[in-house]
Design a protein around this motif. Structure first.
Motif, short mmCIF file in Angstrom:
data_model
loop_
_atom_site.label_atom_id
_atom_site.label_comp_id
_atom_site.label_asym_id
_atom_site.label_seq_id
_atom_site.Cartn_x
_atom_site.Cartn_y
_atom_site.Cartn_z
N ALA A 70 -26.77 46.71 45.21
CA ALA A 70 -27.51 45.47 44.97
C ALA A 70 -27.52 44.55 46.18
O ALA A 70 -28.28 43.56 46.20
CB ALA A 70 -26.93 44.73 43.77
N ARG A 71 -26.72 44.84 47.18
CA ARG A 71 -26.69 43.97 48.37
C ARG A 71 -27.98 44.12 49.16
O ARG A 71 -28.36 45.22 49.54
CB ARG A 71 -25.49 44.31 49.25
CG ARG A 71 -24.17 43.89 48.63
CD ARG A 71 -22.99 44.35 49.48
NE ARG A 71 -21.74 43.96 48.86
CZ ARG A 71 -21.02 42.90 49.19
NH1 ARG A 71 -21.43 42.15 50.19
NH2 ARG A 71 -19.91 42.62 48.57
N SER A 167 -19.88 51.41 57.50
CA SER A 167 -20.38 52.12 58.67
C SER A 167 -21.80 51.71 59.02
O SER A 167 -22.13 51.47 60.19
CB SER A 167 -20.32 53.63 58.41
OG SER A 167 -20.91 54.36 59.48
N SER A 168 -22.67 51.59 58.01
CA SER A 168 -24.05 51.20 58.26
C SER A 168 -24.14 49.78 58.79
O SER A 168 -24.89 49.49 59.73
CB SER A 168 -24.88 51.35 56.98
OG SER A 168 -24.88 52.69 56.52
N VAL A 436 -24.21 42.52 54.57
CA VAL A 436 -25.61 42.28 54.19
C VAL A 436 -26.54 42.43 55.39
O VAL A 436 -27.61 41.83 55.44
CB VAL A 436 -25.76 40.87 53.58
CG1 VAL A 436 -25.12 40.80 52.21
CG2 VAL A 436 -25.20 39.79 54.50
N LEU A 437 -26.13 43.24 56.36
CA LEU A 437 -27.02 43.54 57.48
C LEU A 437 -27.91 44.75 57.18
O LEU A 437 -28.89 44.97 57.90
CB LEU A 437 -26.20 43.81 58.75
CG LEU A 437 -25.55 42.59 59.40
CD1 LEU A 437 -24.69 43.00 60.58
CD2 LEU A 437 -26.62 41.59 59.84
N ALA A 438 -27.55 45.51 56.17
CA ALA A 438 -28.36 46.68 55.79
C ALA A 438 -28.52 46.66 54.27
O ALA A 438 -27.60 46.28 53.54
CB ALA A 438 -27.68 47.98 56.24
N ASP A 439 -29.70 47.08 53.80
CA ASP A 439 -29.96 47.13 52.36
C ASP A 439 -29.09 48.19 51.70
O ASP A 439 -29.10 49.35 52.10
CB ASP A 439 -31.44 47.44 52.10
CG ASP A 439 -32.32 46.22 52.27
OD1 ASP A 439 -31.88 45.12 51.87
OD2 ASP A 439 -33.42 46.35 52.80
N GLY A 440 -28.35 47.78 50.68
CA GLY A 440 -27.46 48.72 50.00
C GLY A 440 -28.22 49.85 49.31
O GLY A 440 -27.76 50.98 49.27
N ALA A 441 -29.39 49.53 48.74
CA ALA A 441 -30.14 50.56 48.02
C ALA A 441 -30.65 51.65 48.95
O ALA A 441 -30.85 52.80 48.53
CB ALA A 441 -31.32 49.91 47.27
#
Length: 443
Positions: A70-71, A167-168, A436-441
């Motif tokens: 959801a992030r 990591s992402s 929150v630098l990359a979309d979790g989905a």
């Protein structure tokens, strides 16, 4: 042969059914109901793929993985930041993703640990004959060990998911830091380029005054030294840009040399950091390990034996994995203390996270305020420079007086530039901490 096969199959079903009948015997029993794997799985690109329909089962969604998915990224789509993030993620080796897949397979295997285990056995008799049969074993009561093993495998999946998110976000952060370095180098090079033009004009004026015998040659030497220092700083800024762009392109799937600007980051949410999620998952993992260790000290009940001779070798047995000793009581107390320690680690992680998030917000606000103040000081320095320039044109100021005021103006510009990029870096640090630098989905 057919009769023996039917007997073996009947014995397996009987033992399995017996284990199912004991599912309501408390926490320590082995449940027959498996938690289902989701029917819809997301691939790397974020597209949803529907798996084949399965039997009717109870679906168990991990709250940790749901929170990670959801992030949403704070990077504005289409902005330079978003383009950099997309480029570096596209070239990621995704080692953490492979580890997550391994953990998921292990969890799938652990979800079936309540089934009976069967293994072939071949032995050589004293008469030289080979005897082959099947050995079956079914745990009926294990004080919660099998359930704890499933919980441990689930925690391993969640831990791998947290590692993938970390990591992402780390990779996007590294790419954006390089992008900021390149932008800062470009801005500094533009600043020093203009300063070199202005200082070169002062040098020309001083050189003409020396030729006319109006000024001393020492003043010209001072200006030449200042020019050499500016050239060195300009070259360092350009080298910084070149190095950052080269490294950024090396870690990206596409060239990012054409990206410009600091636009592209929204407000950072006040959410719990990835460190807190990791602490919670590690707590669950430690609790599962503690339950396994506790079950090893307590007696369990199992059914098993050889299926030869019509399954007459099947029997019930009660045993403990760990032998009882004088230190058994202390071992059980240590296991219970592990649970308390794990909970306290989560509390500590939450406290550290709250302090760090608050510090990040205060740092960003302070740097932005200082950047605004530096802009005001730069405006004042420019006003003083214009005044000295007019006084020089009127013949009431010397060239070196104007040069001194110009250096004050240049230092104000440098300070403003430095604070601007410090604030941008602080925003990246805060977003990285929250993941929150990359979309979790998508990851």
């Amino acid at each position: 042969m057919r009769q023996n096969t039917r007997v073996m199959a009947g014995a397996v079903l009987a033992v399995t059914a017996l284990s199912g009948c004991m599912q309501d015997m408390g926490e320590g029993t082995v449940s027959r109901f498996l938690s289902a794997q989701p029917d819809a799985r997301a691939d790397i690109s974020g597209e949803t793929k529907t798996a084949a329909p399965k039997a009717e089962v109870v679906q168990d969604v991990s709250p940790v993985i749901a929170e990670l998915a959801a992030r949403q990224s704070v990077l504005t789509p289409g902005s330079p930041y978003a383009e950099v993030a997309a480029g570096v993620l596209a070239a990621d080796a995704r080692v953490a993703e492979a580890e997550l897949q391994v953990a998921q397979l292990r969890a799938e295997a652990a979800s079936k640990n309540w089934w009976p285990t069967i293994s072939p056995r071949v032995s050589l008799t004293s008469l030289g004959d080979l005897v082959a049969d099947l050995v079956i074993n079914q745990v009926l009561f294990d004080n919660g060990r099998k359930k704890a093993e499933r919980d441990l495998a689930k925690a391993d999946v969640e831990l791998a998911a947290v590692a993938l998110s970390e990591s992402s976000n780390d990779r996007v952060y590294d790419g954006l830091v390089l992008f900021l370095q390149a932008e800062e180098g470009r801005a500094a090079a533009d600043l020093y380029g203009q300063a070199l033009k202005d200082m070169s004009h002062f040098e020309w004026v001083m050189n003409e005054r020396v030729k006319g015998g109006v000024s001393d040659f020492s003043d010209l030497n001072v200006l030449k030294q200042k020019l050499a220092d500016l050239r060195a700083r300009d070259a360092a800024a350009r080298e910084k840009t070149t190095r950052a762009v080269a490294e950024l392109n090396a870690m990206s799937a596409v060239s990012l040399a054409g990206q410009r600007g600091l636009r592209g980051m929204g407000s950072t949410p006040s959410d719990q950091s990835l460190d807190v999620l990791r602490a919670k998952v590690e707590r669950d993992r430690q609790l599962a390990q503690a339950k396994i260790a506790r079950a090893a000290h307590l007696p369990g009940l199992s059914a098993g034996g050889s299926l030869r001779n019509g399954g007459k070798g099947l029997s019930l047995s009660a045993s403990t994995e760990q032998m009882l000793g004088i230190g058994t009581g202390a071992s059980l107390q240590a296991i219970e203390a592990t649970k308390i320690t794990a909970d306290r680690k989560v509390t500590e992680a939450e406290d550290i996270s709250r302090r760090a998030i608050e510090a990040d917000q205060r740092t960003i606000a302070a740097l932005k305020r200082q950047a605004a103040e530096a802009e005001g000081l730069t405006s004042q320095a420019k006003t003083n420079l214009d005044l000295f320039q007019r006084q020089y044109d009127a013949g009431t100021r010397q060239v070196m007086d104007v040069v001194s005021v110009y250096e004050t103006f240049l230092r104000a510009l440098e300070k403003q530039l430095d604070l601007k990029f410090q604030a941008a870096r602080a925003e990246l640090d805060a977003a990285k901490r929250l993941g929150v630098l990359a979309d979790g989905a998508k990851i």
